[in-house]
Design an enzyme around this catalytic site. Structure first.
Site, PDB file in Angstrom:
ATOM      1  N   GLU A 113      18.878  41.082  55.977  1.00 59.79           N
ATOM      2  CA  GLU A 113      18.677  39.653  55.766  1.00 59.79           C
ATOM      3  C   GLU A 113      17.217  39.305  56.061  1.00 59.79           C
ATOM      4  OE1 GLU A 113      18.346  36.048  54.936  1.00 59.79           O
ATOM      5  OE2 GLU A 113      20.357  36.856  54.570  1.00 59.79           O
TER       6      GLU A 113
ATOM      7  N   GLY B  95      15.960  36.138  56.071  1.00 58.77           N
ATOM      8  CA  GLY B  95      15.861  34.918  56.860  1.00 58.77           C
ATOM      9  C   GLY B  95      16.905  34.889  57.961  1.00 58.77           C
TER      10      GLY B  95
ATOM     11  N   GLY C 172      22.675  32.542  55.455  1.00 59.80           N
ATOM     12  CA  GLY C 172      22.044  32.181  54.195  1.00 59.80           C
ATOM     13  C   GLY C 172      21.859  30.685  54.005  1.00 59.80           C
TER      14      GLY C 172
ATOM     15  N   ASP D 163      25.728  33.664  44.055  1.00 62.00           N
ATOM     16  CA  ASP D 163      24.895  32.897  43.141  1.00 62.00           C
ATOM     17  C   ASP D 163      23.982  33.756  42.279  1.00 62.00           C
ATOM     18  OD1 ASP D 163      26.094  30.736  44.283  1.00 62.00           O
ATOM     19  OD2 ASP D 163      24.282  29.881  45.183  1.00 62.00           O
TER      20      ASP D 163
ATOM     21  N   ALA E   4      30.322  28.881  47.293  1.00 64.50           N
ATOM     22  CA  ALA E   4      30.482  29.883  48.347  1.00 64.50           C
ATOM     23  C   ALA E   4      31.827  30.590  48.250  1.00 64.50           C
ATOM     24  CB  ALA E   4      30.332  29.221  49.720  1.00 64.50           C
TER      25      ALA E   4
ATOM     26  N   HIS F  31      57.734  13.898  54.991  1.00 69.55           N
ATOM     27  CA  HIS F  31      57.653  12.444  54.812  1.00 69.55           C
ATOM     28  C   HIS F  31      57.460  11.775  56.167  1.00 69.55           C
ATOM     29  CE1 HIS F  31      58.442   8.426  53.317  1.00 69.55           C
ATOM     30  NE2 HIS F  31      59.260   8.257  54.342  1.00 69.55           N
TER      31      HIS F  31
END
Length: 484
Positions: free
Chosen positions: A39, A41, A45, A314, A322, A446
């Site tokens: 990763e 960053g 994500g 993506d 997602a 109900h």
């Protein structure tokens, strides 16, 4: 830069730690595979750090603001109520941190190796990871690409993240917009519009067609609600020019008839198109197939044109949800482990955390009539549901579409309180090719909002109990019902 001399061996390398990437990593680890997650960053994500979670934090706060008049109706008198954006930002940051720490803990518990850095393919079985001055090479048996996509503004709009915003910046504002102009045709635009309206901003929405991809009945009900709440909607319009100053944004729009008008606001939010984050990834040297827009092509197992490399989320094109990335991530891990799996997006649910929320799955009425010809339509307004009256949330309608020849359900669409949770029942029924009787037969608690789904199914044959006979099968009025 220090380059590693030897390529380290890995079973599964996953590039991208968003919801699809970390779900793939955990599922692969559960199946006994050794996993390395890369990763660049923050873990989680865009979804966790800038998109899904921040927008839902704002939607949650907006719903609480919208509930205040009802609280007074039921005897809860709140004095000096107001909205403090700074406190909401602090809450958002706390939630994001907690969730990110949870992901980190899960990866650690599943013995997933996490590398922070930029990854790029060097060959069909090798990947390089650059982290500062270090560069390491890894040889892999399988790889999963989960790098997502970035926002691309229309040519006429330059996002500055101060007055002109996109999803990366709107949920980081430090001051509340006086008049927020929203431009877009998707759920992202809807959520932003209704959240900031609940906080007290004046909101105007500019849309190409005004339906936001929704079934016609749901779109019509949404427009009715907006008119009641004084949210201005400009339909069949496109932005030609945007000019911003220190305290104002001027937007020139052109209608389908060729007329122009200028709207002024304090801020402009743009729900942008997306572009796959494949630049610098090195897939071009692999000959990996992409579509005309640069998104990676995959099959139902999330395999790319290279059978040992998978792509999810993506980066594989729309829909940009997602839930799709998570499903594809799990499927990719299971396929790598040798299981027979597939991802079928036919009944992928779309949800909007607006006020009231919107949820849908399956075919719209227009699509159903085009594909099946004779269909039945059942609609039930939440104004006729007893529990909706208790909650003081009677706006909305549930719509069910079935094939007149087979009674098989084709689509479920809803706008109203509880829609996001209730759509799972619709998705399950659609996936199982349920018939009308399959929804009529079970018990529904109900009082509850669930009963509105039952009555929408009963309305397919003019048998809804809390809907007057003259309203059964008619679509003109979704606001009148007979409440127990």
């Amino acid at each position: 830069m220090v380059v590693g001399e030897l390529a380290q061996e890995r079973d599964v390398v996953i590039i991208g730690g968003g919801p699809g990437g970390y779900s793939a990593a955990i599922r692969a680890a559960q199946l006994g595979l050794s996993v390395t997650l890369i990763e660049e960053g923050e873990l989680g994500g865009v979804c966790l750090n800038k998109g899904c979670i921040p927008s839902k934090v704002f939607a949650h706060a907006a719903q609480k603001m919208a509930d205040i008049p009802h609280l007074k109706d039921i005897g809860i008198d709140l004095e000096n109520t107001g909205f403090q954006l700074g406190k909401l930002q602090n809450y958002k940051a706390k939630i994001i941190t907690q969730l990110r720490q949870g992901i980190e803990a899960l990866c650690k518990a599943n013995r997933i190796e996490i590398l922070h850095g930029h990854a790029l393919f060097l060959a069909e079985d090798r990947i390089g990871v650059e982290a500062g001055d270090a560069f390491e090479v890894y040889r892999f048996r399988h790889a999963i690409i989960a790098v997502g996509a970035s926002h691309v503004s229309p040519p006429s709009i330059s996002v500055d993240h101060e007055r002109i915003l996109n999803v990366d910046s709107i949920y980081s504002l430090e001051t509340l917009p006086g008049h927020l102009l929203v431009y877009g045709n998707d759920y992202i635009a809807l959520e932003a519009a209704m959240s900031f309206h609940a906080f007290g901003s004046q909101v105007s929405v500019i849309s190409d067609d005004g339906t936001f991809g929704l079934d016609g009945t749901i779109a019509k009900e949404l427009q009715r609600i907006w008119k009641k709440r004084k949210i201005k909607l400009y339909t069949r319009c496109q932005i030609e020019r945007v000019e911003s100053s220190l305290d104002c944004v001027a937007v020139t729009i052109r209608t389908a008839e060729g007329e122009t008008a200028t709207l002024e606001g304090s801020h402009l939010f743009v729900s942008c198109e997306k572009k796959a984050n494949t630049n610098g990834l090195g897939i071009e040297r692999l000959g990996m197939k992409t579509d005309e827009n640069g998104f990676i092509q995959v099959n139902r197992q999330a395999q790319t044109s290279l059978s040992h490399i998978y792509a999810i989320g993506d980066v594989t094109s729309a829909p940009f949800l997602a839930v799709k990335a998570i499903k594809q991530g799990k499927a990719a891990a299971e396929a790598i482990a040798g299981q027979a799996v597939e991802v079928d997006l036919t009944f992928l649910p779309t949800v909007v955390h607006s006020i009231p929320p919107i949820a849908s799955a399956g075919l719209t009425e227009t699509e159903a009539r085009r594909q099946y010809g004779a269909v039945r339509i059942g609609e039930f307004p939440l104004a006729g549901n007893g529990y909706a009256s208790i909650l003081g949330q009677k706006d909305g309608v549930i719509k069910v579409i079935s094939d007149a020849a087979t009674d098989v359900l084709l689509g479920v669409h809803m706008i109203g309180a509880g829609a996001v949770e209730l759509i799972s029942s619709g998705v399950l029924g659609l996936e199982m090719a349920a018939r009308e009787e399959d929804f009529r037969f079970p018990f529904y608690p109900h009082p509850s909002g669930n009963e509105a789904l039952l009555e929408a199914v009963e309305a397919l044959r003019a048998q809804a109990i809390h809907l007057a006979p003259t309203k059964q099968g008619k679509k003109e009025d979704h606001t009148k019902g007979v409440t127990i």
